[in-house]
Write a protein that holds these residues in place. Structure first.
Motif, PDB file in Angstrom:
ATOM      1  N   MET A  43     -18.600 -14.367 -53.824  1.00 31.74           N
ATOM      2  CA  MET A  43     -17.850 -13.396 -53.022  1.00 31.74           C
ATOM      3  C   MET A  43     -17.370 -14.041 -51.725  1.00 31.74           C
ATOM      4  N   VAL A  44     -18.252 -14.768 -51.053  1.00 34.99           N
ATOM      5  CA  VAL A  44     -17.899 -15.433 -49.800  1.00 34.99           C
ATOM      6  C   VAL A  44     -16.734 -16.396 -50.018  1.00 34.99           C
ATOM      7  N   GLU A  45     -16.805 -17.184 -51.085  1.00 34.59           N
ATOM      8  CA  GLU A  45     -15.721 -18.122 -51.378  1.00 34.59           C
ATOM      9  C   GLU A  45     -14.402 -17.386 -51.591  1.00 34.59           C
ATOM     10  N   GLY A  46     -14.459 -16.277 -52.336  1.00 39.12           N
ATOM     11  CA  GLY A  46     -13.238 -15.522 -52.609  1.00 39.12           C
ATOM     12  C   GLY A  46     -12.694 -14.818 -51.386  1.00 39.12           C
ATOM     13  N   ILE A  47     -13.551 -14.250 -50.568  1.00 38.57           N
ATOM     14  CA  ILE A  47     -13.101 -13.555 -49.362  1.00 38.57           C
ATOM     15  C   ILE A  47     -12.403 -14.521 -48.415  1.00 38.57           C
ATOM     16  N   ASN A  48     -12.901 -15.742 -48.335  1.00 40.40           N
ATOM     17  CA  ASN A  48     -12.291 -16.720 -47.431  1.00 40.40           C
ATOM     18  C   ASN A  48     -10.851 -17.048 -47.797  1.00 40.40           C
ATOM     19  N   LEU A  49     -10.438 -16.778 -49.018  1.00 41.67           N
ATOM     20  CA  LEU A  49      -9.057 -17.033 -49.409  1.00 41.67           C
ATOM     21  C   LEU A  49      -8.090 -16.076 -48.719  1.00 41.67           C
ATOM     22  N   PHE A  50      -8.585 -14.860 -48.350  1.00 43.57           N
ATOM     23  CA  PHE A  50      -7.703 -13.916 -47.641  1.00 43.57           C
ATOM     24  C   PHE A  50      -8.235 -13.531 -46.269  1.00 43.57           C
ATOM     25  N   ASP A  51      -9.470 -13.906 -45.962  1.00 42.11           N
ATOM     26  CA  ASP A  51     -10.047 -13.610 -44.650  1.00 42.11           C
ATOM     27  C   ASP A  51     -10.931 -14.774 -44.206  1.00 42.11           C
ATOM     28  N   PRO A  52     -10.303 -15.861 -43.731  1.00 45.68           N
ATOM     29  CA  PRO A  52     -11.085 -17.033 -43.319  1.00 45.68           C
ATOM     30  C   PRO A  52     -11.954 -16.784 -42.093  1.00 45.68           C
ATOM     31  N   SER A  53     -11.768 -15.645 -41.422  1.00 39.40           N
ATOM     32  CA  SER A  53     -12.629 -15.346 -40.270  1.00 39.40           C
ATOM     33  C   SER A  53     -14.084 -15.130 -40.695  1.00 39.40           C
ATOM     34  N   TYR A 201     -16.153  -8.525 -62.648  1.00 36.81           N
ATOM     35  CA  TYR A 201     -16.822  -7.974 -61.465  1.00 36.81           C
ATOM     36  C   TYR A 201     -16.326  -8.602 -60.169  1.00 36.81           C
ATOM     37  N   ILE A 202     -16.407  -9.905 -60.061  1.00 35.18           N
ATOM     38  CA  ILE A 202     -16.035 -10.551 -58.800  1.00 35.18           C
ATOM     39  C   ILE A 202     -14.535 -10.416 -58.522  1.00 35.18           C
ATOM     40  N   PRO A 203     -13.645 -10.652 -59.497  1.00 38.96           N
ATOM     41  CA  PRO A 203     -12.224 -10.429 -59.203  1.00 38.96           C
ATOM     42  C   PRO A 203     -11.913  -9.011 -58.732  1.00 38.96           C
ATOM     43  N   GLU A 204     -12.552  -8.002 -59.356  1.00 38.19           N
ATOM     44  CA  GLU A 204     -12.285  -6.620 -58.942  1.00 38.19           C
ATOM     45  C   GLU A 204     -12.869  -6.342 -57.564  1.00 38.19           C
ATOM     46  N   ALA A 205     -14.074  -6.840 -57.298  1.00 34.32           N
ATOM     47  CA  ALA A 205     -14.670  -6.647 -55.972  1.00 34.32           C
ATOM     48  C   ALA A 205     -13.794  -7.296 -54.903  1.00 34.32           C
ATOM     49  N   LEU A 206     -13.288  -8.485 -55.171  1.00 36.95           N
ATOM     50  CA  LEU A 206     -12.441  -9.170 -54.197  1.00 36.95           C
ATOM     51  C   LEU A 206     -11.123  -8.433 -53.993  1.00 36.95           C
ATOM     52  N   ARG A 207     -10.574  -7.860 -55.047  1.00 39.34           N
ATOM     53  CA  ARG A 207      -9.353  -7.073 -54.916  1.00 39.34           C
ATOM     54  C   ARG A 207      -9.579  -5.891 -53.974  1.00 39.34           C
ATOM     55  N   LEU A 208     -10.716  -5.221 -54.135  1.00 34.67           N
ATOM     56  CA  LEU A 208     -11.025  -4.074 -53.283  1.00 34.67           C
ATOM     57  C   LEU A 208     -11.334  -4.517 -51.851  1.00 34.67           C
ATOM     58  N   PHE A 209     -12.067  -5.603 -51.694  1.00 32.80           N
ATOM     59  CA  PHE A 209     -12.354  -6.121 -50.352  1.00 32.80           C
ATOM     60  C   PHE A 209     -11.055  -6.463 -49.614  1.00 32.80           C
ATOM     61  N   ARG A 210     -10.111  -7.018 -50.350  1.00 33.44           N
ATOM     62  CA  ARG A 210      -8.837  -7.382 -49.710  1.00 33.44           C
ATOM     63  C   ARG A 210      -8.122  -6.138 -49.191  1.00 33.44           C
ATOM     64  N   ASN A 216     -11.549  -3.631 -41.627  1.00 38.61           N
ATOM     65  CA  ASN A 216     -12.489  -4.608 -41.070  1.00 38.61           C
ATOM     66  C   ASN A 216     -11.911  -5.256 -39.812  1.00 38.61           C
ATOM     67  N   ASP A 217     -10.649  -5.652 -39.874  1.00 37.39           N
ATOM     68  CA  ASP A 217      -9.994  -6.302 -38.730  1.00 37.39           C
ATOM     69  C   ASP A 217      -9.924  -5.356 -37.535  1.00 37.39           C
ATOM     70  N   PHE A 218      -9.544  -4.114 -37.802  1.00 39.62           N
ATOM     71  CA  PHE A 218      -9.428  -3.122 -36.716  1.00 39.62           C
ATOM     72  C   PHE A 218     -10.761  -2.942 -36.008  1.00 39.62           C
ATOM     73  N   LEU A 219     -11.823  -2.748 -36.770  1.00 40.08           N
ATOM     74  CA  LEU A 219     -13.145  -2.508 -36.169  1.00 40.08           C
ATOM     75  C   LEU A 219     -13.662  -3.732 -35.427  1.00 40.08           C
ATOM     76  N   ASN A 220     -13.462  -4.910 -35.996  1.00 41.92           N
ATOM     77  CA  ASN A 220     -13.989  -6.116 -35.343  1.00 41.92           C
ATOM     78  C   ASN A 220     -13.237  -6.459 -34.063  1.00 41.92           C
ATOM     79  N   ARG A 221     -12.002  -6.050 -33.982  1.00 41.26           N
ATOM     80  CA  ARG A 221     -11.239  -6.250 -32.749  1.00 41.26           C
ATOM     81  C   ARG A 221     -11.892  -5.473 -31.590  1.00 41.26           C
ATOM     82  N   ILE A 222     -12.591  -4.385 -31.925  1.00 45.20           N
ATOM     83  CA  ILE A 222     -13.218  -3.539 -30.918  1.00 45.20           C
ATOM     84  C   ILE A 222     -14.626  -4.009 -30.578  1.00 45.20           C
TER      85      ILE A 222
END
Length: 225
Positions: A43-53, A201-210, A216-222
């Motif tokens: 999951m971490v590897e996949g999330i980094n493809l669209f959210d390297p933060s 499982y992982i492709p679908e979870a990553l699709r939803l996370f994206r 996530n970005d909005f909240l972390n900015r605060i």
């Protein structure tokens, strides 16, 4: 994917939630835990493809303990019957940051989630989030009311701790009023067992996370220190 043996262990634990049984089946627990951690790493590897933060936090520090905290609970069952892993940039389960969350539990109760659960009132995080939603309502509304977000993710959870009135300091007629009453700011999507135990499982979870990333970005900015 999550192995069926992982869900079977959790289901057996639900029906045998006592220390003697758990110790007899510790090898099954360890195997199930490793299976969840392997999926979390992917999951971490996949999330980094669209959210390297997010970076590459150590998932072994981000998986919750199987032992329940019994100090203030009337329910004295010693073990949780699920695995939970929170993925955030701090690499700390207790971080104030919003993050991505994977929850593995049989019976169609597995979840992917994103956001903040019980942001601290003492630190000012809760008030800051409400102020940001109120002040930046057009931006926030654009996130949570985006057609794809609404269709695939839904709305922010309102399971508990929803105020009856808009909190003091905010206009009762604010267009953000229903969100200002919240004490939690997260979304989640349930996943069926057949999906969780499949290669999808992982492709679908990553699709939803994206899709959840703008929240996530909005909240972390605060709340980001």
């Amino acid at each position: 994917m999550i192995e069926r043996t992982t869900l079977e262990f959790l289901d057996d634990l639900r029906r045998n939630n006592y220390k003697e049984w758990f110790h007899e089946h510790r090898a099954r627990y360890e195997a199930a835990r490793e299976n969840v951690l392997e999926n979390a790493e992917r999951m971490v590897e996949g999330i980094n493809l669209f959210d390297p933060s997010l970076g590459y936090p150590d998932v072994r520090k981000l998986i919750y303990r199987i032992n329940r905290n019994l100090r203030f609970s009337a329910d004295k069952r010693p073990y949780k019957t699920h695995f939970g892993v929170v993925l955030n940039a701090d690499g700390d389960r207790h971080s104030p940051l919003s993050g991505y969350y994977m929850h593995v539990e049989p019976g169609g109760m597995s979840v992917v989630s994103c956001g903040l659960y019980m942001p601290e009132e003492k630190s000012g995080s809760l008030k800051a989030i409400r102020e940001a939603i109120d002040t930046n309502w057009e931006e926030f509304s654009g996130i949570v009311h985006a057609p794809e977000f609404r269709r695939e993710i839904g709305d922010l959870c309102r399971e508990d701790k929803v105020l009856k009135r808009v909190p003091r300091g905010f206009r009762a007629d604010s267009p953000a009023a229903e969100y200002l009453k919240l004490n939690h700011f997260y979304v989640w999507v349930h996943l069926p067992d057949d999906l969780v135990t499949s290669p999808e499982y992982i492709p679908e979870a990553l699709r939803l996370f994206r899709l959840m990333k703008p929240l996530n970005d909005f909240l972390n900015r605060i709340v980001r220190p």
